[in-house]
Design an enzyme around this catalytic site. Structure first.
Site, PDB file in Angstrom:
ATOM      1  N   SER A 110       0.924  -1.191  -0.159  1.00  0.00           N
ATOM      2  CA  SER A 110       0.049  -0.062   0.168  1.00  0.00           C
ATOM      3  C   SER A 110       0.742   1.145  -0.041  1.00  0.00           C
ATOM      4  O   SER A 110       1.670   1.466  -1.025  1.00  0.00           O
ATOM      5  CB  SER A 110      -0.874  -0.048   1.326  1.00  0.00           C
ATOM      6  OG  SER A 110      -1.783   0.920   1.042  1.00  0.00           O
TER       7      SER A 110
ATOM      8  N   ASP B 232     -10.237  -5.593  -3.495  1.00  0.00           N
ATOM      9  CA  ASP B 232      -9.502  -4.482  -2.717  1.00  0.00           C
ATOM     10  C   ASP B 232     -10.326  -3.462  -2.501  1.00  0.00           C
ATOM     11  O   ASP B 232     -10.872  -2.776  -3.479  1.00  0.00           O
ATOM     12  CB  ASP B 232      -8.267  -3.999  -3.277  1.00  0.00           C
ATOM     13  CG  ASP B 232      -7.348  -3.404  -2.277  1.00  0.00           C
ATOM     14  OD1 ASP B 232      -8.005  -2.417  -1.725  1.00  0.00           O
ATOM     15  OD2 ASP B 232      -6.106  -3.604  -2.050  1.00  0.00           O
TER      16      ASP B 232
ATOM     17  N   HIS C 236      -7.511  -5.874   0.751  1.00  0.00           N
ATOM     18  CA  HIS C 236      -6.157  -5.269   0.998  1.00  0.00           C
ATOM     19  C   HIS C 236      -5.315  -5.437   2.231  1.00  0.00           C
ATOM     20  O   HIS C 236      -4.573  -5.267   2.546  1.00  0.00           O
ATOM     21  CB  HIS C 236      -6.733  -3.757   1.098  1.00  0.00           C
ATOM     22  CG  HIS C 236      -5.543  -2.615   1.044  1.00  0.00           C
ATOM     23  ND1 HIS C 236      -4.894  -2.527   0.061  1.00  0.00           N
ATOM     24  CD2 HIS C 236      -5.022  -1.745   2.209  1.00  0.00           C
ATOM     25  CE1 HIS C 236      -4.167  -1.308   0.029  1.00  0.00           C
ATOM     26  NE2 HIS C 236      -3.996  -1.021   1.439  1.00  0.00           N
TER      27      HIS C 236
END
Length: 283
Positions: free
Chosen positions: A150, A227, A260
């Protein structure tokens, strides 16, 4: 620089330690984690992989949640995991939200007041921490890779593209590939770097590729299509298009249903460790 050992653990046949040091770049104490495989010595230093975690995380997160340690032990590769921001800077507003300030350093050096005095994770990652690790642990700094998730994926891509001679291998999970064009990045870049988007471009993997920055190895990226941040913040198609235009070798894998979280990372972390081992060890 003097290291203080916060904790030490036997893990997967090697040694996993967490250490605190007074950072010159940050002007504050900071803690980082290091895993050293078994049977390592100064005479036989091992390659090293740096791990950059995402928003709200700490130096513990990637090491604990990703399951990477057992695969690093298998390949005989050291791991280094830093924090995601300075701690204790007492900048006004640094704890008001989860996407700016504490836990959200974006792995760059802030140029704007009041952030610039301490929010210098860029220099810490690129210069200070590697020098410290090399002086204290049996690692081979000529065989050094970087991986992130991320916000950390953003950091890994940017650092590798800007200094490919330093970071020999690179991979990312669900990275923020075009921060100059998404809300997380726009908020952080405005605060840390000011309004000049030409400066932002130096911290954006998509724009770095468009400007001619490439990496000599294949970049590995994994992205889940379940995600929750995919459309708003991650937008991996920008990286794909920029890499194609720049002639950059990129393996961008899309995975049905994955979100995620670190459950996603756990599923594919062995592939990333194999990717880095192949490059760093020539296996």
């Amino acid at each position: 620089m003097t290291l203080t050992t916060a904790s030490k653990h036997v893990c997967c046949g090697g040694a996993l330690g967490f250490y605190t040091v007074q950072s010159e770049a940050l002007g504050l104490p900071t803690t980082f984690g290091v895993f050293i495989p078994e049977d390592v010595s100064r005479e036989k230093p091992v390659p090293v992989l740096y791990l950059l975690a995402g928003l709200t995380c700490t130096q513990d997160t990637f090491l604990i949640k990703s399951n990477i340690v057992r695969f690093a032990a298998k390949h005989g590769i050291a791991l280094v995991a830093c924090d995601t921001s300075p701690r204790g800077a007492n900048v006004p507003g640094e704890t008001d939200g989860w996407d700016l300030g504490v836990g959200a350093g974006f792995y760059l050096d802030a140029t704007q007041t009041p952030w610039r005095a301490h929010y210098r994770m860029g220099t810490f990652i690129s210069e200070e921490l590697p020098k410290l690790i090399a002086s204290q642990f049996p690692v081979d700094t000529t065989r050094q890779g970087i991986c992130g998730h991320s916000m950390g994926g953003h950091g890994a891509l940017v650092h590798a593209l800007r200094a490919p001679e330093k970071w020999k291998s690179v991979s990312a999970f669900a990275p923020i590939v075009h921060p100059a064009a998404v809300p997380w990045g726009e908020k952080a870049f405005t605060a840390y770097l000011g309004p000049d988007r030409a400066i932002w471009a130096k911290h954006d993997a998509t724009l770095l590729l468009k400007a001619g920055h490439t990496h000599p190895t294949t970049i590995l990226v994994d992205q889940g299509d379940g995600d929750q941040f995919l459309e708003r913040e991650l937008q991996p198609w920008h990286l794909e298009e920029a890499a194609k235009g720049a002639g950059q070798k990129l393996t961008l894998r899309r995975h049905a249903g994955y979100d995620h979280s670190y459950w996603f990372i756990q599923t594919f972390i062995e592939d990333h460790m194999n990717h880095h081992a192949k490059i760093l060890k020539g296996a």
